[in-house]
Write an enzyme that holds these catalytic residues in place. Structure first.
Site, mmCIF file in Angstrom:
data_model
loop_
_atom_site.group_PDB
_atom_site.id
_atom_site.type_symbol
_atom_site.label_atom_id
_atom_site.label_comp_id
_atom_site.label_asym_id
_atom_site.label_seq_id
_atom_site.Cartn_x
_atom_site.Cartn_y
_atom_site.Cartn_z
ATOM 1 C CG ASN A 33 -9.503 -5.720 -7.575
ATOM 2 O OD1 ASN A 33 -10.265 -4.773 -7.415
ATOM 3 N ND2 ASN A 33 -9.375 -6.694 -6.679
ATOM 4 C CD1 TRP A 34 -6.831 -0.160 -10.491
ATOM 5 C CD2 TRP A 34 -8.221 1.501 -11.019
ATOM 6 N NE1 TRP A 34 -6.406 0.377 -11.680
ATOM 7 C CE2 TRP A 34 -7.242 1.401 -12.022
ATOM 8 C CE3 TRP A 34 -9.211 2.478 -11.133
ATOM 9 C CZ2 TRP A 34 -7.219 2.241 -13.133
ATOM 10 C CZ3 TRP A 34 -9.189 3.321 -12.233
ATOM 11 C CH2 TRP A 34 -8.199 3.203 -13.222
ATOM 12 C CE LYS A 35 -6.773 -5.754 -4.351
ATOM 13 N NZ LYS A 35 -5.983 -6.608 -3.508
ATOM 14 C CG HIS A 76 -10.993 -9.906 -4.027
ATOM 15 N ND1 HIS A 76 -10.296 -9.740 -2.859
ATOM 16 C CD2 HIS A 76 -10.096 -9.761 -5.041
ATOM 17 C CE1 HIS A 76 -9.018 -9.492 -3.161
ATOM 18 N NE2 HIS A 76 -8.869 -9.494 -4.473
ATOM 19 C CD GLU A 112 -8.362 -7.314 -0.929
ATOM 20 O OE1 GLU A 112 -9.033 -6.503 -1.590
ATOM 21 O OE2 GLU A 112 -7.155 -7.537 -1.170
ATOM 22 C CD GLU A 130 -7.228 -12.569 -7.066
ATOM 23 O OE1 GLU A 130 -6.484 -11.810 -7.684
ATOM 24 O OE2 GLU A 130 -8.090 -12.184 -6.261
ATOM 25 N N GLY A 162 -1.410 -9.088 -2.383
ATOM 26 C CA GLY A 162 -0.883 -7.883 -1.736
ATOM 27 C C GLY A 162 0.339 -8.118 -0.868
ATOM 28 C CB SER A 195 2.260 -10.673 -5.516
ATOM 29 O OG SER A 195 1.833 -10.318 -4.212
ATOM 30 N N GLY A 204 -3.809 -6.476 -8.703
ATOM 31 C CA GLY A 204 -4.244 -5.471 -7.742
ATOM 32 C C GLY A 204 -3.262 -4.313 -7.707
ATOM 33 N N GLY A 205 -2.363 -4.331 -6.735
ATOM 34 C CA GLY A 205 -1.430 -3.231 -6.473
ATOM 35 C C GLY A 205 -0.744 -2.693 -7.723
HETATM 36 P P1 PGA Z 1 -2.346 -7.911 -5.727
HETATM 37 O O1 PGA Z 1 -3.922 -8.146 -5.620
HETATM 38 O O2 PGA Z 1 -1.974 -7.952 -7.178
HETATM 39 O O3 PGA Z 1 -2.099 -6.601 -5.093
HETATM 40 O O4 PGA Z 1 -1.689 -9.054 -4.987
HETATM 41 C C1 PGA Z 1 -4.556 -9.055 -6.458
HETATM 42 C C2 PGA Z 1 -6.029 -9.049 -6.175
HETATM 43 O O5 PGA Z 1 -6.415 -8.822 -5.015
HETATM 44 O O6 PGA Z 1 -6.851 -9.256 -7.076
#
Ligand code: PGA
Length: 245
Positions: free
Chosen positions: A7-9, A93, A95, A166, A172, A209, A230-231
């Site tokens: 997930n590149w956001k 998500h 966010e 999640e 993150g 994470s 994500g990251g």
């Molecule tokens: P993260 O994000 O791996 O950076 O914790 C995961 C996500 O938001 O799907």
């Protein structure tokens, strides 16, 4: 089926994405029997999706509109996404829930729009630190799932149901969930869904994470069918390592 989803956001410019895909598709070309999916920013889906044709990588979107079509400036409909041949969308998500005020009811509409357009929703759920401390995680994620899939007929997507667990406190933060805790929550989610949908293909993923250092811990858990990253998915070598794990 096992899933590795990046997930590149809101990261990566279109040219950076093409460079990434060139390297990444080469690095993972021998990986078989897992679904490798990259959820890229909207502005790049057309080129990214063209690029991955004839590779083992698929492109997803990170969100879709709750509405079918019409006067909704700035929104992108599930029908438009489907017209590109995209098969997956992340929905709900944390966010989106936090920064864009998406409620369980809005998420339910989005899940319906996805399924109506044969897009498999990757439905994200997860508790905050506070809910975890109160010991209310299981009932909280159950309510989130029940509301997200209310009146949804998964037949349109060949009964494929994907839930990404999640925990909000793990996203993150570098503070991943310990695997026993992830096992407790994901097996609970899986059990509840299996009892409710007899012939569905149910996959519960873990996200928060995930890195190449801790991925194995999660993949050893039977109730976890993959990860949402994500990251760590922004670095091509790191994400290739995670994919190969
Ligand atoms: P993260 O994000 O791996 O950076 O914790 C995961 C996500 O938001 O799907």
């Amino acid at each position: 089926m096992k899933y590795i989803i990046g997930n590149w956001k809101m990261n990566m410019l279109p040219n950076e994405i093409l460079n990434y895909l060139m390297e990444y598709t080469e690095l993972v070309k021998d990986v078989e029997n897992i679904s490798i999916i990259l959820a890229v920013p909207y502005i790049s889906i057309f080129y990214a999706n063209n690029f991955v044709q004839d590779t083992n990588v698929q492109i997803a979107v990170q969100n879709i509109s709750a509405y079918k079509k019409g006067a909704y400036t700035g929104d992108i409909s599930a029908e438009m996404v489907n017209s590109f041949g995209i098969k997956y969308s992340i929905i709900g998500h944390s966010e989106r829930r936090t920064h864009f005020f998406e409620t369980d009811e809005i998420i339910n509409e989005k899940v319906k729009r996805a399924v109506e357009n044969r897009i498999v929703p990757i439905i994200c759920v997860g508790e905050t630190e506070e809910i975890k401390e109160e010991g209310k995680t299981l009932e909280f994620v159950k309510t989130q799932i029940d509301k997200a899939i209310k009146d949804v007929d998964f037949k349109e997507v060949e009964n494929e149901i994907i839930i990404a667990y999640e925990p909000v406190w793990a996203i993150g933060t570098g503070k991943s969930c310990d695997s026993d805790y992830a096992k407790k929550v994901t097996s609970y989610i899986k059990e509840k869904l299996e009892a409710r949908f007899e012939n569905a293909k149910i996959s519960v993923l873990y996200g928060g994470s995930v890195t190449s250092f801790n991925i194995k811990e999660f993949l050893e858990v039977e109730s976890i069918s993959g990860v949402l990253v994500g990251g760590a998915s922004l670095n091509v070598d790191e994400f290739a390592k995670i994919t190969k794990a």
